[in-house]
Design a protein around this motif. Structure first.
Motif, PDB file in Angstrom:
ATOM      1  N   LEU A   4     -11.537 -11.081   8.570  1.00  0.00           N
ATOM      2  CA  LEU A   4     -11.424  -9.630   8.593  1.00  0.00           C
ATOM      3  C   LEU A   4     -11.849  -9.106   9.956  1.00  0.00           C
ATOM      4  O   LEU A   4     -13.021  -9.216  10.337  1.00  0.00           O
ATOM      5  N   THR A   5     -10.906  -8.533  10.667  1.00  0.00           N
ATOM      6  CA  THR A   5     -11.158  -7.896  11.949  1.00  0.00           C
ATOM      7  C   THR A   5     -10.584  -6.492  11.916  1.00  0.00           C
ATOM      8  O   THR A   5      -9.684  -6.189  11.135  1.00  0.00           O
ATOM      9  N   THR A   6     -11.103  -5.631  12.773  1.00  0.00           N
ATOM     10  CA  THR A   6     -10.624  -4.256  12.821  1.00  0.00           C
ATOM     11  C   THR A   6      -9.125  -4.205  13.071  1.00  0.00           C
ATOM     12  O   THR A   6      -8.394  -3.451  12.425  1.00  0.00           O
ATOM     13  N   ALA A   7      -8.652  -5.003  14.007  1.00  0.00           N
ATOM     14  CA  ALA A   7      -7.239  -4.993  14.357  1.00  0.00           C
ATOM     15  C   ALA A   7      -6.366  -5.487  13.226  1.00  0.00           C
ATOM     16  O   ALA A   7      -5.198  -5.110  13.127  1.00  0.00           O
ATOM     17  N   GLY A   8      -6.923  -6.332  12.357  1.00  0.00           N
ATOM     18  CA  GLY A   8      -6.143  -6.910  11.290  1.00  0.00           C
ATOM     19  C   GLY A   8      -6.183  -6.161   9.975  1.00  0.00           C
ATOM     20  O   GLY A   8      -5.511  -6.556   9.022  1.00  0.00           O
ATOM     21  N   VAL A   9      -6.948  -5.088   9.894  1.00  0.00           N
ATOM     22  CA  VAL A   9      -7.054  -4.331   8.655  1.00  0.00           C
ATOM     23  C   VAL A   9      -5.720  -3.692   8.301  1.00  0.00           C
ATOM     24  O   VAL A   9      -5.102  -3.028   9.141  1.00  0.00           O
ATOM     25  N   ASN A  10      -5.279  -3.883   7.064  1.00  0.00           N
ATOM     26  CA  ASN A  10      -4.057  -3.239   6.620  1.00  0.00           C
ATOM     27  C   ASN A  10      -4.305  -2.069   5.674  1.00  0.00           C
ATOM     28  O   ASN A  10      -3.447  -1.186   5.554  1.00  0.00           O
ATOM     29  N   TYR A  11      -5.457  -2.054   5.008  1.00  0.00           N
ATOM     30  CA  TYR A  11      -5.817  -0.944   4.139  1.00  0.00           C
ATOM     31  C   TYR A  11      -7.276  -0.584   4.343  1.00  0.00           C
ATOM     32  O   TYR A  11      -8.143  -1.460   4.426  1.00  0.00           O
ATOM     33  N   TRP A  12      -7.540   0.711   4.415  1.00  0.00           N
ATOM     34  CA  TRP A  12      -8.898   1.237   4.547  1.00  0.00           C
ATOM     35  C   TRP A  12      -9.276   2.075   3.335  1.00  0.00           C
ATOM     36  O   TRP A  12      -8.449   2.803   2.791  1.00  0.00           O
ATOM     37  N   GLY A  13     -10.529   1.976   2.924  1.00  0.00           N
ATOM     38  CA  GLY A  13     -11.063   2.911   1.957  1.00  0.00           C
ATOM     39  C   GLY A  13     -11.357   4.234   2.625  1.00  0.00           C
ATOM     40  O   GLY A  13     -11.262   4.378   3.846  1.00  0.00           O
ATOM     41  N   GLN A  14     -11.713   5.219   1.809  1.00  0.00           N
ATOM     42  CA  GLN A  14     -11.931   6.564   2.349  1.00  0.00           C
ATOM     43  C   GLN A  14     -13.280   6.726   3.034  1.00  0.00           C
ATOM     44  O   GLN A  14     -13.496   7.712   3.739  1.00  0.00           O
ATOM     45  N   GLY A  15     -14.162   5.780   2.853  1.00  0.00           N
ATOM     46  CA  GLY A  15     -15.485   5.840   3.441  1.00  0.00           C
ATOM     47  C   GLY A  15     -16.490   6.467   2.501  1.00  0.00           C
ATOM     48  O   GLY A  15     -16.171   7.378   1.735  1.00  0.00           O
ATOM     49  N   THR A  16     -17.711   5.970   2.566  1.00  0.00           N
ATOM     50  CA  THR A  16     -18.801   6.541   1.782  1.00  0.00           C
ATOM     51  C   THR A  16     -20.056   6.562   2.640  1.00  0.00           C
ATOM     52  O   THR A  16     -20.358   5.607   3.352  1.00  0.00           O
ATOM     53  N   GLN A  17     -20.779   7.668   2.591  1.00  0.00           N
ATOM     54  CA  GLN A  17     -21.951   7.860   3.436  1.00  0.00           C
ATOM     55  C   GLN A  17     -23.171   7.168   2.844  1.00  0.00           C
ATOM     56  O   GLN A  17     -23.494   7.351   1.671  1.00  0.00           O
TER      57      GLN A  17
END
Length: 122
Positions: free
Chosen positions: A104-117
């Motif tokens: 898992l690398t930033t460049a290889g990400v195909n899907y992101w979650g919405q983020g949680t604080q």
């Protein structure tokens, strides 16, 4: 198309614990590896941890090794990040992510979650 939905963030005192959940709408070859990144104000997004749906392989950033544990429930298509012994420097927005590769690398990400604080108070 796969959706990743995150939950479990919040406010905790230093030394406390939180568990983040990342629920995937599907488990496919395109989401072979799942994990988490985080981004704090004035800092770059950084890798935190990753795992795979098959086998027990895990990877952790040195900054969280020994404190965080990533796991998965294949029946629920959900990945969990157990965060223990939290420090103020763990404060960040945490993003679930996936890739079809084995790393898992930033460049290889195909899907992101919405983020949680996640906020850790001293």
């Amino acid at each position: 198309q796969v959706q990743l939905v995150e939950s479990g963030g919040g406010l905790v005192q230093a030394g406390g614990s939180l568990r983040l959940s990342c629920a995937a709408s599907a488990r496919t070859f395109s989401t072979y590896t799942m994990g988490c990144f985080r981004q704090a104000p004035w800092k770059e997004r950084e890798f935190v941890a990753s795992t795979r749906w098959s086998g027990g392989s895990t990877a952790y950033a040195d900054s969280v090794k020994g404190r965080f544990a990533i796991s998965r429930d294949n029946a629920k298509n959900t990945v969990y990040l157990q965060m223990n012994s939290l420090k103020s420097e763990d404060t960040a927005v945490y993003y679930c992510a996936s890739t079809g590769g084995i790393v898992l690398t930033t460049a290889g990400v195909n899907y992101w979650g919405q983020g949680t604080q996640v906020t850790v108070s001293s």
